[in-house]
Design a protein around this motif. Structure first.
Motif, PDB file in Angstrom:
ATOM      1  N   SER A  22       0.848  -1.188   0.000  1.00 55.63           N
ATOM      2  CA  SER A  22       0.000   0.000   0.000  1.00 55.63           C
ATOM      3  C   SER A  22       0.882   1.235   0.000  1.00 55.63           C
ATOM      4  O   SER A  22       1.999   1.210   0.529  1.00 55.63           O
ATOM      5  N   ALA A  41       0.138   5.397   0.684  1.00 55.27           N
ATOM      6  CA  ALA A  41      -0.824   6.458   0.969  1.00 55.27           C
ATOM      7  C   ALA A  41      -0.160   7.819   0.838  1.00 55.27           C
ATOM      8  O   ALA A  41       0.907   8.055   1.419  1.00 55.27           O
ATOM      9  N   SER A  92      -0.332  11.919   1.480  1.00 58.04           N
ATOM     10  CA  SER A  92      -0.948  12.868   2.402  1.00 58.04           C
ATOM     11  C   SER A  92      -0.251  14.215   2.290  1.00 58.04           C
ATOM     12  O   SER A  92       0.864  14.305   1.786  1.00 58.04           O
ATOM     13  N   ARG A 135      -6.200   1.447  -7.115  1.00 57.64           N
ATOM     14  CA  ARG A 135      -6.116   2.663  -6.312  1.00 57.64           C
ATOM     15  C   ARG A 135      -7.482   3.004  -5.736  1.00 57.64           C
ATOM     16  O   ARG A 135      -8.518   2.610  -6.263  1.00 57.64           O
ATOM     17  N   LYS A 190      -9.060   7.776  -0.813  1.00 58.71           N
ATOM     18  CA  LYS A 190      -8.048   7.621   0.236  1.00 58.71           C
ATOM     19  C   LYS A 190      -6.655   8.034  -0.238  1.00 58.71           C
ATOM     20  O   LYS A 190      -5.686   7.889   0.511  1.00 58.71           O
ATOM     21  N   ASN A 191      -6.544   8.507  -1.480  1.00 55.75           N
ATOM     22  CA  ASN A 191      -5.231   8.883  -2.042  1.00 55.75           C
ATOM     23  C   ASN A 191      -4.226   7.749  -1.890  1.00 55.75           C
ATOM     24  O   ASN A 191      -3.058   7.982  -1.526  1.00 55.75           O
ATOM     25  N   THR A 192      -4.671   6.540  -2.159  1.00 60.59           N
ATOM     26  CA  THR A 192      -3.858   5.355  -1.914  1.00 60.59           C
ATOM     27  C   THR A 192      -3.792   4.485  -3.164  1.00 60.59           C
ATOM     28  O   THR A 192      -4.795   4.303  -3.858  1.00 60.59           O
ATOM     29  N   TYR A 201      -2.364   0.570  -4.479  1.00 58.51           N
ATOM     30  CA  TYR A 201      -2.054  -0.757  -3.976  1.00 58.51           C
ATOM     31  C   TYR A 201      -1.335  -1.578  -5.050  1.00 58.51           C
ATOM     32  O   TYR A 201      -1.471  -1.332  -6.242  1.00 58.51           O
TER      33      TYR A 201
END
Length: 121
Positions: free
Chosen positions: A21, A23, A25, A71, A75-77, A79
């Motif tokens: 993952s 993320a 931020s 993605r 969550k701006n993530t 994978y």
């Protein structure tokens, strides 16, 4: 400031699975393409997979059918699901994201710090 934080790396036996993952931020206005690269010891960093904001994907031939990028825009993530892992997948895996920041109104590529994936035979 923008930060990309990867997680999920580790040691796994050949044939096993891992899920990475990453993320993002910070001062983010929008995120366009996201991706995963890897660098094995003594080798150059290479592309693993990329994904656009709308979900279009691109893979290195060596990982097709085994690794899947996805993605979650909320969550701006991003994978990376890794299945059927091989010893040659051993590397440090880096995520990146093309981000427009709230304080710098142009797209810049940001990188994570990397996470080690080791596949034992």
């Amino acid at each position: 400031q923008v930060h990309l934080v990867e997680s999920g790396g580790g040691l796994v036996q050949a044939g096993g699975s891992l899920r990475l993952s990453c993320a993002a931020s910070g001062s983010i206005l929008s995120i366009n393409a996201m991706g995963w690269y890897r660098q094995a010891t003594g080798k150059q960093r290479e592309l693993v997979a990329t994904i656009t904001r709308s979900g279009s994907t691109n893979y290195a031939d060596s990982v097709k059918e085994r690794l899947t990028i996805s993605r979650d825009n909320a969550k701006n993530t991003v994978y990376l699901q890794m299945n059927s892992l091989k010893p040659e997948d051993t590397a440090v895996y880096y995520c990146n994201a093309d981000i427009v920041r709230t304080d710098v109104f142009k797209e810049l590529r940001h990188w994570g710090q990397g996470t080690q994936v080791t596949v034992s035979s």
